[in-house]
Scaffold this motif. Structure first.
Motif, PDB file in Angstrom:
ATOM      1  N   ALA A   1       0.964  -1.293   0.021  1.00 14.30           N
ATOM      2  CA  ALA A   1       0.035   0.085   0.002  1.00 14.30           C
ATOM      3  C   ALA A   1       1.136   1.336   0.007  1.00 14.30           C
ATOM      4  CB  ALA A   1      -0.932   0.015   1.296  1.00 14.30           C
ATOM      5  N   PHE A   2       1.946   1.364   0.806  1.00 14.91           N
ATOM      6  CA  PHE A   2       2.994   2.362   0.745  1.00 14.91           C
ATOM      7  C   PHE A   2       3.534   2.649  -0.612  1.00 14.91           C
ATOM      8  CE2 PHE A   2       7.378   3.433   0.991  1.00 14.91           C
ATOM      9  CZ  PHE A   2       7.403   4.701   1.278  1.00 14.91           C
ATOM     10  N   LEU A   3       3.875   1.418  -1.098  1.00 21.35           N
ATOM     11  CA  LEU A   3       4.644   1.494  -2.340  1.00 21.35           C
ATOM     12  C   LEU A   3       3.464   2.079  -3.698  1.00 21.35           C
ATOM     13  CD1 LEU A   3       6.925   0.756  -4.462  1.00 21.35           C
ATOM     14  CD2 LEU A   3       6.020  -1.224  -4.689  1.00 21.35           C
ATOM     15  N   ASP A   4       2.332   1.690  -3.542  1.00 16.87           N
ATOM     16  CA  ASP A   4       1.253   2.312  -4.562  1.00 16.87           C
ATOM     17  C   ASP A   4       1.174   3.914  -4.151  1.00 16.87           C
ATOM     18  OD1 ASP A   4       0.691  -0.180  -5.726  1.00 16.87           O
ATOM     19  OD2 ASP A   4      -1.017  -0.645  -4.270  1.00 16.87           O
ATOM     20  N   ARG A   5       1.083   3.927  -3.043  1.00 16.60           N
ATOM     21  CA  ARG A   5       0.694   5.637  -2.661  1.00 16.60           C
ATOM     22  C   ARG A   5       2.199   6.681  -3.179  1.00 16.60           C
ATOM     23  NH1 ARG A   5      -0.731   3.530   2.425  1.00 16.60           N
ATOM     24  NH2 ARG A   5       1.389   4.331   3.272  1.00 16.60           N
ATOM     25  N   GLU A   6       3.154   5.874  -2.935  1.00 14.40           N
ATOM     26  CA  GLU A   6       4.171   6.724  -3.313  1.00 14.40           C
ATOM     27  C   GLU A   6       4.526   6.913  -4.732  1.00 14.40           C
ATOM     28  OE1 GLU A   6       6.324   8.713  -1.586  1.00 14.40           O
ATOM     29  OE2 GLU A   6       5.503   8.115   0.318  1.00 14.40           O
ATOM     30  N   LEU A   7       4.276   5.618  -5.547  1.00 13.37           N
ATOM     31  CA  LEU A   7       4.220   5.753  -7.148  1.00 13.37           C
ATOM     32  C   LEU A   7       3.305   6.525  -7.631  1.00 13.37           C
ATOM     33  CD1 LEU A   7       5.274   2.014  -7.762  1.00 13.37           C
ATOM     34  CD2 LEU A   7       6.558   3.701  -7.719  1.00 13.37           C
ATOM     35  N   ALA A   8       1.893   6.558  -6.985  1.00 14.73           N
ATOM     36  CA  ALA A   8       0.946   7.535  -7.680  1.00 14.73           C
ATOM     37  C   ALA A   8       1.256   8.785  -7.417  1.00 14.73           C
ATOM     38  CB  ALA A   8      -0.337   7.073  -6.989  1.00 14.73           C
ATOM     39  N   GLU A   9       1.824   9.202  -6.153  1.00 14.88           N
ATOM     40  CA  GLU A   9       2.246  10.540  -6.058  1.00 14.88           C
ATOM     41  C   GLU A   9       3.314  11.015  -7.131  1.00 14.88           C
ATOM     42  OE1 GLU A   9       4.417  13.133  -2.347  1.00 14.88           O
ATOM     43  OE2 GLU A   9       3.661  11.408  -1.945  1.00 14.88           O
ATOM     44  N   THR A  10       4.196  10.010  -7.413  1.00 15.35           N
ATOM     45  CA  THR A  10       5.345  10.383  -8.504  1.00 15.35           C
ATOM     46  C   THR A  10       4.858  10.628  -9.682  1.00 15.35           C
ATOM     47  OG1 THR A  10       6.949   9.067  -7.240  1.00 15.35           O
ATOM     48  CG2 THR A  10       7.281   9.471  -9.535  1.00 15.35           C
ATOM     49  N   VAL A  11       3.822   9.930 -10.149  1.00 19.03           N
ATOM     50  CA  VAL A  11       3.125  10.177 -11.477  1.00 19.03           C
ATOM     51  C   VAL A  11       2.357  11.472 -11.470  1.00 19.03           C
ATOM     52  CG1 VAL A  11       1.397   9.292 -13.071  1.00 19.03           C
ATOM     53  CG2 VAL A  11       3.057   7.753 -12.026  1.00 19.03           C
ATOM     54  N   THR A  12       1.496  11.701 -10.230  1.00 17.47           N
ATOM     55  CA  THR A  12       0.907  13.002 -10.156  1.00 17.47           C
ATOM     56  C   THR A  12       1.663  14.190 -10.271  1.00 17.47           C
ATOM     57  OG1 THR A  12      -0.885  11.853  -9.076  1.00 17.47           O
ATOM     58  CG2 THR A  12      -0.896  13.978  -8.891  1.00 17.47           C
ATOM     59  N   GLN A  13       2.638  14.208  -9.470  1.00 19.56           N
ATOM     60  CA  GLN A  13       3.575  15.295  -9.438  1.00 19.56           C
ATOM     61  C   GLN A  13       4.205  15.575 -10.533  1.00 19.56           C
ATOM     62  OE1 GLN A  13       6.368  14.941  -6.098  1.00 19.56           O
ATOM     63  NE2 GLN A  13       4.701  15.558  -4.535  1.00 19.56           N
ATOM     64  N   ASN A  14       4.987  14.863 -11.277  1.00 24.26           N
ATOM     65  CA  ASN A  14       5.942  15.023 -12.446  1.00 24.26           C
ATOM     66  C   ASN A  14       6.161  13.703 -13.177  1.00 24.26           C
ATOM     67  OD1 ASN A  14       7.615  15.799 -14.554  1.00 24.26           O
ATOM     68  ND2 ASN A  14       8.913  16.718 -12.884  1.00 24.26           N
ATOM     69  N   ALA A  15       5.518  13.414 -14.024  1.00 25.06           N
ATOM     70  CA  ALA A  15       5.350  12.159 -14.949  1.00 25.06           C
ATOM     71  C   ALA A  15       6.762  11.909 -15.407  1.00 25.06           C
ATOM     72  CB  ALA A  15       4.300  12.253 -15.921  1.00 25.06           C
ATOM     73  N   THR A  16       7.638  13.043 -15.539  1.00 26.53           N
ATOM     74  CA  THR A  16       8.913  12.847 -16.380  1.00 26.53           C
ATOM     75  C   THR A  16      10.008  12.646 -15.185  1.00 26.53           C
ATOM     76  OG1 THR A  16       9.511  15.331 -16.528  1.00 26.53           O
ATOM     77  CG2 THR A  16       7.849  14.244 -18.323  1.00 26.53           C
ATOM     78  N   MET A  17       9.731  12.968 -14.078  1.00 23.47           N
ATOM     79  CA  MET A  17      10.745  12.824 -12.979  1.00 23.47           C
ATOM     80  C   MET A  17      11.397  11.280 -12.913  1.00 23.47           C
ATOM     81  SD  MET A  17      10.515  14.163  -9.004  1.00 23.47           S
ATOM     82  CE  MET A  17       9.013  13.099  -8.696  1.00 23.47           C
TER      83      MET A  17
END
Length: 324
Positions: free
Chosen positions: A39-55
């Motif tokens: 669940a932690f991994l899902d939240r962090e990866l979703a946040e990464t995509v939301t903030q900056n898809a190219t990061m």
């Protein structure tokens, strides 16, 4: 997780834990992501995509995915989020020389980069992101028992140092084995310089760089022709005359102490990827947990089968005696 912001962009480092949940033994060869960890991994990866898809995102953990019971679930998550690489350890050169450079590519995109240990094998890794392009080098400190006990023997000390220094990591053009489509690969062709990091233990200056592409005549750069903001160095590079496919870059780098380092790797300007070692790909893709369980079951059958067969034979013999 931690986001690093620079003038050239940002990247995220995300740590994950696959320590087996109780009642598993504290020391366990196989890891397992708990429901909370997933669940932690899902939240962090979703946040990464939301903030900056190219990061670019780099994920690190102790266990290789092939030694994680639910590693396939984690692999699918990392692939769907376009993670550049999963960085791990745990195996401690378990497979000897075959396990020295354990790298794999999953789903054609996700890199898995295992590294042996520092304590016993003195291995370490230097990683860099150059305008969103991830590069790294694995190296080893000289073994402690290789040092001369006589501290006054300066010649031997210099010999030990020269075996490692200068430590050089080429960041552009990057090694074609580790290209991923989650990176801005077009920047390799657009670059006008070869960039590399050069590390020395005594702040020695890089005074000469020889460059050869596809084993052609080497161009030598000295003095002001070497742009330097140590440890970063750059020399001119013309990509316009190079076509598609793989090319070989060779650098010979000399510092002002007279130490020389030769590095070479294949690169491409059109995204052509060089295959990784078949052995390392297999070792990091093999489902160790499944096959270890299968082997254990087979061993149990082989051990119990003669016992059961013997017991049945004895019972049958006893029945014959009773009838007589």
């Amino acid at each position: 997780s931690h986001v690093v912001n620079t003038a050239f962009g940002s990247f995220r480092m995300l740590g994950v834990c696959a320590v087996p949940p109780p009642p598993s033994p504290r020391r366990h060869f196989f890891g397992q992501f708990s429901d909370d960890a997933l669940a932690f991994l899902d939240r962090e990866l979703a946040e990464t995509v939301t903030q900056n898809a190219t990061m670019p995102t780099l994920v690190f953990g102790h266990y290789p995915l092939s030694t994680v019971i639910n590693g396939d679930e984690v692999q699918r998550r990392l692939l769907s989020a376009d993670v550049v690489a999963y960085i791990c350890g745990h195996l401690h050169n378990l497979f000897g020389k075959a396990g020295r450079d354990l790298y794999a590519r999953h789903g054609g995109r996700l890199l898995e980069l295992e590294l042996g240990d520092l304590k016993h094998h003195r291995l370490f890794r230097v990683m860099a992101l150059d305008h969103g392009l991830m590069s790294f080098i694995d190296a080893a400190f000289p073994a402690e028992n290789d040092h001369d006990d006589d501290d006054d023997d300066d010649d031997d000390d210099d010999g030990e140092e020269s075996s490692l220094w200068p430590l050089v990591l080429v960041t552009n053009p990057k090694d074609a084995r580790f290209l991923t489509h989650a990176e801005p690969l077009h920047l390799i062709r657009a670059a006008s310089a070869i960039r590399f990091l050069a590390f020395t233990p005594d702040n020695a200056r890089i005074v000469r760089v020889e460059v050869s592409v596809d084993d052609t005549h080497a161009d030598a750069f000295t003095g002001d022709a070497i742009q330097a903001v140590p440890p970063l160095h750059a020399v001119p590079f013309d990509t316009q005359s190079l076509g598609g496919g793989l090319h070989r870059l060779s650098l010979t780098i000399t510092d002002d102490r007279g130490r020389t380092r030769h590095v070479s790797h294949e690169f491409s300007l059109d995204g052509t990827v060089r295959s990784l070692s078949t052995v390392s790909q297999w070792l990091l893709s093999f489902e160790w947990h499944f096959w270890m369980n299968a082997l254990t079951a087979i061993m149990h059958v082989l051990i119990l089968a003669p016992i059961v067969a013997g017991a049945l034979k004895v019972r049958e013999f006893g029945g014959d005696v009773d009838r007589q």
